[in-house]
Design a protein around this motif. Structure first.
Motif, mmCIF file in Angstrom:
data_model
loop_
_atom_site.group_PDB
_atom_site.id
_atom_site.type_symbol
_atom_site.label_atom_id
_atom_site.label_comp_id
_atom_site.label_asym_id
_atom_site.label_seq_id
_atom_site.Cartn_x
_atom_site.Cartn_y
_atom_site.Cartn_z
ATOM 1 N N VAL A 87 41.751 38.562 34.987
ATOM 2 C CA VAL A 87 42.204 37.504 34.082
ATOM 3 C C VAL A 87 43.361 38.004 33.224
ATOM 4 C CG1 VAL A 87 41.556 36.016 32.149
ATOM 5 C CG2 VAL A 87 39.952 36.381 34.026
ATOM 6 N N VAL A 88 43.238 39.221 32.712
ATOM 7 C CA VAL A 88 44.298 39.796 31.891
ATOM 8 C C VAL A 88 45.582 39.957 32.702
ATOM 9 C CG1 VAL A 88 45.023 41.852 30.616
ATOM 10 C CG2 VAL A 88 42.700 40.963 30.331
ATOM 11 N N ASN A 141 35.114 33.678 33.339
ATOM 12 C CA ASN A 141 36.384 34.257 33.788
ATOM 13 C C ASN A 141 37.105 33.336 34.766
ATOM 14 O OD1 ASN A 141 36.361 36.607 32.276
ATOM 15 N ND2 ASN A 141 35.259 37.780 33.824
ATOM 16 N N ALA A 142 36.323 32.618 35.579
ATOM 17 C CA ALA A 142 36.932 31.669 36.513
ATOM 18 C C ALA A 142 37.651 30.560 35.751
ATOM 19 C CB ALA A 142 35.862 31.082 37.429
ATOM 20 N N PHE A 143 37.048 30.069 34.686
ATOM 21 C CA PHE A 143 37.701 29.039 33.874
ATOM 22 C C PHE A 143 38.933 29.601 33.171
ATOM 23 C CE2 PHE A 143 34.002 26.469 34.589
ATOM 24 C CZ PHE A 143 34.416 25.160 34.351
ATOM 25 N N ARG A 144 38.826 30.827 32.682
ATOM 26 C CA ARG A 144 39.991 31.437 32.036
ATOM 27 C C ARG A 144 41.139 31.616 33.021
ATOM 28 N NH1 ARG A 144 36.357 36.157 29.095
ATOM 29 N NH2 ARG A 144 35.756 34.972 27.224
ATOM 30 N N ALA A 145 40.825 32.188 34.191
ATOM 31 C CA ALA A 145 41.858 32.401 35.201
ATOM 32 C C ALA A 145 42.410 31.067 35.700
ATOM 33 C CB ALA A 145 41.281 33.200 36.378
ATOM 34 N N GLY A 146 41.532 30.099 35.905
ATOM 35 C CA GLY A 146 41.976 28.788 36.363
ATOM 36 C C GLY A 146 42.908 28.118 35.380
ATOM 37 N N THR A 147 42.629 28.277 34.089
ATOM 38 C CA THR A 147 43.500 27.686 33.069
ATOM 39 C C THR A 147 44.883 28.319 33.101
ATOM 40 O OG1 THR A 147 41.602 27.189 31.635
ATOM 41 C CG2 THR A 147 43.772 27.291 30.593
ATOM 42 N N VAL A 148 44.924 29.651 33.196
ATOM 43 C CA VAL A 148 46.205 30.357 33.266
ATOM 44 C C VAL A 148 46.990 29.926 34.498
ATOM 45 C CG1 VAL A 148 47.268 32.626 33.594
ATOM 46 C CG2 VAL A 148 45.400 32.345 31.954
ATOM 47 N N VAL A 149 46.311 29.894 35.628
ATOM 48 C CA VAL A 149 46.952 29.530 36.888
ATOM 49 C C VAL A 149 47.442 28.082 36.860
ATOM 50 C CG1 VAL A 149 46.430 29.037 39.306
ATOM 51 C CG2 VAL A 149 45.807 31.234 38.335
ATOM 52 N N ALA A 150 46.665 27.194 36.266
ATOM 53 C CA ALA A 150 47.041 25.785 36.215
ATOM 54 C C ALA A 150 48.332 25.578 35.432
ATOM 55 C CB ALA A 150 45.912 24.964 35.596
ATOM 56 N N VAL A 151 48.449 26.231 34.291
ATOM 57 C CA VAL A 151 49.649 26.078 33.466
ATOM 58 C C VAL A 151 50.877 26.600 34.201
ATOM 59 C CG1 VAL A 151 50.774 26.807 31.331
ATOM 60 C CG2 VAL A 151 48.356 26.160 31.303
ATOM 61 N N LEU A 152 50.761 27.786 34.789
ATOM 62 C CA LEU A 152 51.899 28.369 35.498
ATOM 63 C C LEU A 152 52.268 27.551 36.728
ATOM 64 C CD1 LEU A 152 53.946 30.644 35.833
ATOM 65 C CD2 LEU A 152 52.204 31.935 37.090
#
Length: 297
Positions: free
Chosen positions: A148-149, A24-35
């Motif tokens: 994450v969602v 979940n940390a990788f998923r959230a980090g990916t979302v945050v990085a793009v934004l």
């Protein structure tokens, strides 16, 4: 969790992703990085880094206040960051320019008050110091699938809004006077962008903490703009650098006792420093070659 790195990188990654919290940390980090990379690119271009830092700091009392009231930390982040963005956008204009660039003293005052309010909420809550460290310097532990969602939905809405205003915003960011002459509504556009920046700061703070948000919001966009002046290529490069920063930072933090915010900042700063040195050396070398080239060559 293993004791450290192994010669098999794939095995290390599989070991990390065997834990739902790390995945979940990788998923959230990916979302945050793009934004962060997309919105931060415009922030750097518009020279609003100080305002962006203030919005990030505003998330600290928001999160601390939410903990004090027994509410979700995510709600506290978004409420205070977006509210601070609207306050900055409402600052009076001077000579037709944006008020938030003309009133650094007011922004600094808001920033100082936000930090003080956050510490007050922490003292009233009487929680553990580790919780304060996580709010200020970030943590990748305890991220749930619901979070994450939520982050993904907010990022999707923010990116769609950024895409809608992106073209006139780029015009106004490069030359505000000419854009205004062509009918671009600079002040409303700036207010919308600040609201997007506030939402982005709220998202990024949940990974980097309130004080280390620039690891994603400033450094990847600044590095990308050093590498190329072309907007589309620079924006794409900014997103790529932010993703590398998050993925490498999370990987190292998993095997390290030190906070994720430190590793994110170190990786992002290292990329920026290498880029700055490389572009500086290349520029000086090119200048010398031009000077010493014979006229008839």
């Amino acid at each position: 969790m293993t004791g450290g790195f192994s010669p098999n990188l794939l095995a290390d990654i599989q070991d990390m992703w065997s834990y739902l919290g790390i995945l979940n940390a990788f998923r959230a980090g990916t979302v945050v990085a793009v934004l962060a990379a997309a919105v931060g690119w415009f922030m750097v271009l518009r020279r609003q880094s100080f305002a962006g830092h203030t919005l990030a700091v505003a998330g600290f009392p928001g999160a601390a206040g939410a903990v004090l009231l027994g509410l979700g930390v995510t709600l506290g982040y978004f409420t205070f960051c977006v509210l601070a963005a609207l306050i900055i956008a409402a600052l009076p204009q001077r000579d037709g320019r944006r008020g938030y660039t003309e009133e650094p003293a007011i922004i600094g005052t808001v920033q100082a008050f936000a930090l003080a309010a956050g510490m007050l909420f922490i003292a009233l809550y009487q929680g553990f110091l580790n919780g304060t460290n996580a709010l200020l310097f970030g943590s990748f532990l305890g991220i749930t699938t619901d979070q994450v969602v939520t982050l993904a939905l907010v990022a999707l809405v923010a990116l769609i809004a950024l895409a809608v205003i992106g073209r006139p915003l780029l015009f106004a960011s490069i030359d505000a006077d000419v854009a205004r002459a062509h009918g671009v509504p600079g002040r409303p556009l700036g207010a919308v962008f600040l609201a997007l920046l506030g939402a982005t700061a709220a998202e990024v703070s949940q990974i980097t903490g309130a004080l280390l948000i620039f690891a994603l919001l400033v450094l990847p966009p600044a590095t990308a703009q050093l590498l190329t002046p072309r907007p589309a290529r620079s924006l794409a490069l900014s997103i790529g650098l932010a993703l590398i920063t998050v993925w490498v930072g999370l990987f190292i933090a998993y095997y390290s006792p030190y906070p994720i915010g430190f590793w994110l900042t170190t990786v992002a700063f290292g990329l920026y420093a290498l880029t700055y040195i490389g572009t500086t050396v290349r520029a000086r070398t090119g200048t010398r070659a031009t000077v010493h080239t014979p006229a008839g060559a």
